[in-house]
Design an enzyme around this catalytic site. Structure first.
Site, PDB file in Angstrom:
ATOM      1  N   ASP A   1       0.828  -1.196   0.000  1.00  0.00           N
ATOM      2  CA  ASP A   1       0.000   0.000   0.000  1.00  0.00           C
ATOM      3  C   ASP A   1       0.869   1.256   0.000  1.00  0.00           C
ATOM      4  O   ASP A   1       1.877   1.328   0.720  1.00  0.00           O
ATOM      5  CB  ASP A   1      -0.893  -0.028   1.252  1.00  0.00           C
ATOM      6  CG  ASP A   1      -1.919   1.063   1.274  1.00  0.00           C
ATOM      7  OD1 ASP A   1      -2.740   1.127   0.342  1.00  0.00           O
ATOM      8  OD2 ASP A   1      -1.913   1.860   2.236  1.00  0.00           O
TER       9      ASP A   1
ATOM     10  N   GLU B   1      14.591 -15.462   0.863  1.00  0.00           N
ATOM     11  CA  GLU B   1      14.885 -16.568   1.779  1.00  0.00           C
ATOM     12  C   GLU B   1      13.906 -17.731   1.582  1.00  0.00           C
ATOM     13  O   GLU B   1      14.164 -18.846   2.034  1.00  0.00           O
ATOM     14  CB  GLU B   1      14.772 -16.102   3.239  1.00  0.00           C
ATOM     15  CG  GLU B   1      15.790 -15.041   3.649  1.00  0.00           C
ATOM     16  CD  GLU B   1      15.452 -14.461   5.019  1.00  0.00           C
ATOM     17  OE1 GLU B   1      14.541 -15.002   5.694  1.00  0.00           O
ATOM     18  OE2 GLU B   1      16.085 -13.467   5.407  1.00  0.00           O
TER      19      GLU B   1
END
Length: 538
Positions: free
Chosen positions: A207, A254
């Site tokens: 956002d 990751e």
């Protein structure tokens, strides 16, 4: 789809409170969405993005987050979110969730701790608290305004009634801005990202991604704030935001499965926007210049050319979008006398769009969009051709824009109306009780899902067919070449398909040696005004 799924995906936006209500309270919820996921599979989309369902006092429909790791009871609970992600994956759908990093709710524990700790504390340093100007500190620290109207600062009052510091809120008074120069803030959001990645989400829509960093010293800015105008200023598109997204990229990397970040960044300069899409930052960003375009052929050719060139320069796909929960639905935008001219709400006192004309143009615009290389976003209900609710009674409005602008701007409620599923059911099938948190206009009845699904010529069927052909023919990962076809025609080749859109021009003969594969309206041997065809060589 390519190995990097987000490069050519079609992603469907669910605004949870307006999608499907399972418990009859009139608000959509996660169990309701789970029950409707097969609908999205039938439509053919690749992924779904959920607007916020976090715990929230709902001052801004959930974009005021009180707990990033909890589901608001309005929508269900955390087990529902986990079940949603699981079920979507079982159906072959990827899941993006909304991340709201510019501000929290004033009811978030971080802000409550900052209030309790007082000026100069580490807790206050997580937000943008400042002393006021003037001998008694009674003036705001600067002249910034709120996107929703009014001042961008609110002054605190100590428990004993003494006036205190001010805090910045670029949005509602209940949405204090975080200070992203603070390492505690950055670490906290590393944790939020990992929390949802561990739950299995495939990425995040970020956002107001261009707002996190403010210019040093918070200098005055003599312009009214507007989120959707792409303008500059010391609170938008500061270079420091890129350090944040490089850090996030490392977190996402990751995890396996090609997790993705998409930016909601209202940045007008395509080259500036492309900086968010460098290989070590975000993957995609909404092309709001395309969404904002007037219904004008020259404008589309210019925007498509410039935005694709800027994105290509950083190795990123362009991400196309025509509607979302913040703008007037494109059926109604395109039905105005200046088609495409409004994106900040239409009410009863505004020009009333011709939705029949608007739908014709919206269907043509959609086939133009889905014929372009890159990824594309569909806002719930646009596959039904839903118009804006432009006659919503003022007393039912809930958008903070309406209140903070002192009723000068009607806000975004008109594009957030609950979805019509069944024409003859109470609440048009949105809720088992017929309750709807905002009323549906009568025009939605004929546009209900059960009136359109699998029906030849319906808008739903056109979307389904376009998405299927797009995947089958590899248009999302294709190469685009412009075709000269006249001033009023947007025409290009993408792989085996020629896309031609007649924007306000007179009907013109279709080129010889081609067959019509798909069209936005019935065509014979010519391309009508406000229509798009997908052609293939005979």
């Amino acid at each position: 789809m390519t190995a990097q799924w987000w490069r050519d995906a079609v992603i469907y936006q669910i605004y949870p409170r307006s999608f499907a209500d399972s418990d009859g309270d009139g608000y959509g919820d996660l169990p309701g969405a789970i029950d409707r996921l097969q609908y999205l599979v039938n439509l053919g989309v690749d992924a779904v993005w959920f607007s916020p369902f976090y715990k929230s006092p709902m001052a801004d429909a959930g974009y005021d987050v009180a707990d990033y790791e909890a589901v608001d009871p309005l929508f269900g609970d955390l087990s529902d979110a986990e079940r949603l992600i699981r079920r979507a994956h079982e159906l072959g759908l990827r899941v993006l969730v909304d991340l709201v990093p510019n501000h929290t709710s004033d009811e978030h524990r971080w802000f409550q701790a900052a209030l309790a700790a007082g000026p100069g504390s580490p807790e206050r340093e997580m937000y943008l608290f400042r002393d006021g100007k003037g001998p008694d500190g009674s003036e705001p620290p600067n002249n910034w305004t709120s996107v929703f109207g009014g001042k961008g600062w609110t002054r605190l009052t100590a428990p004993d009634g003494t006036p205190e510091q001010w805090y910045l809120h670029l949005f509602d008074i209940k949405q204090p801005d975080l200070d992203w120069s603070n390492e505690r803030v950055r670490e906290a959001f590393d944790g939020v990202l990992r929390f949802w990645l561990d739950k299995g989400v495939d990425g995040f829509r970020v956002d107001v991604a261009h707002s996190l960093v403010k210019a040093d010293g918070l200098p005055d800015f003599d312009a009214e704030q507007a989120l959707l105008d792409g303008g500059g200023g010391p609170m938008w598109d500061q270079d420091g935001v890129h350090d944040i997204y490089r850090r996030w990229r490392k977190v996402l990397d990751e995890y396996d499965g090609d997790r993705t970040l998409v930016a909601e960044a209202w940045v007008a300069d395509p080259e500036r926007l492309a900086l968010y899409l460098r290989p070590d930052e975000m993957n995609t960003a909404f092309n709001f210049q395309f969404l904002d375009s007037r219904w004008d052929a020259a404008s589309y050719r210019d925007i498509i050319t410039r935005t694709m060139a800027a994105d290509d320069a950083v190795g990123a796909p362009t991400t196309w979008v025509l509607s979302n929960h913040d703008v007037v639905r494109h059926v109604s935008r395109f039905g105005l006398s200046d088609p495409g001219s409004s994106h900040e709400g239409l009410g009863i006192r505004d020009e009333q769009p011709d939705n029949e004309v608007g739908l014709r143009r919206a269907r043509a615009g959609t086939l133009l969009m889905l014929g372009l290389p890159g990824s594309a976003y569909i806002y719930q209900g646009e596959e039904l051709g839903l118009p804006e609710h432009t006659t919503l009674p003022d007393e039912l409005r809930q958008d903070p824009t309406w209140f903070r602008s002192e009723h000068a701007h009607v806000g975004r409620d008109g594009c957030r109306i609950p979805i019509p599923w069944e024409a003859d059911a109470p609440g048009l099938g949105f809720s088992p009780t017929g309750e709807t948190w905002l009323p549906q206009p009568e025009s939605y009845r004929a546009l209900a899902v059960d009136q359109q699904i699998d029906q030849p010529g319906s808008t739903w069927t056109m979307y389904r067919d376009a998405i299927a052909l797009r995947r089958q023919l590899g248009l999302g990962s294709g190469e685009m070449t412009w075709v000269e076809a006249g001033d009023d025609i947007v025409a290009f080749d993408n792989g085996p398909i020629r896309v031609m859109t007649n924007v306000l021009g007179a009907p013109m003969p279709l080129p010889e040696g081609f067959d019509v594969v798909l069209s936005s309206m019935p065509v014979d041997d010519e391309l009508p005004t406000d229509a798009t065809v997908w052609l293939r060589r005979s």
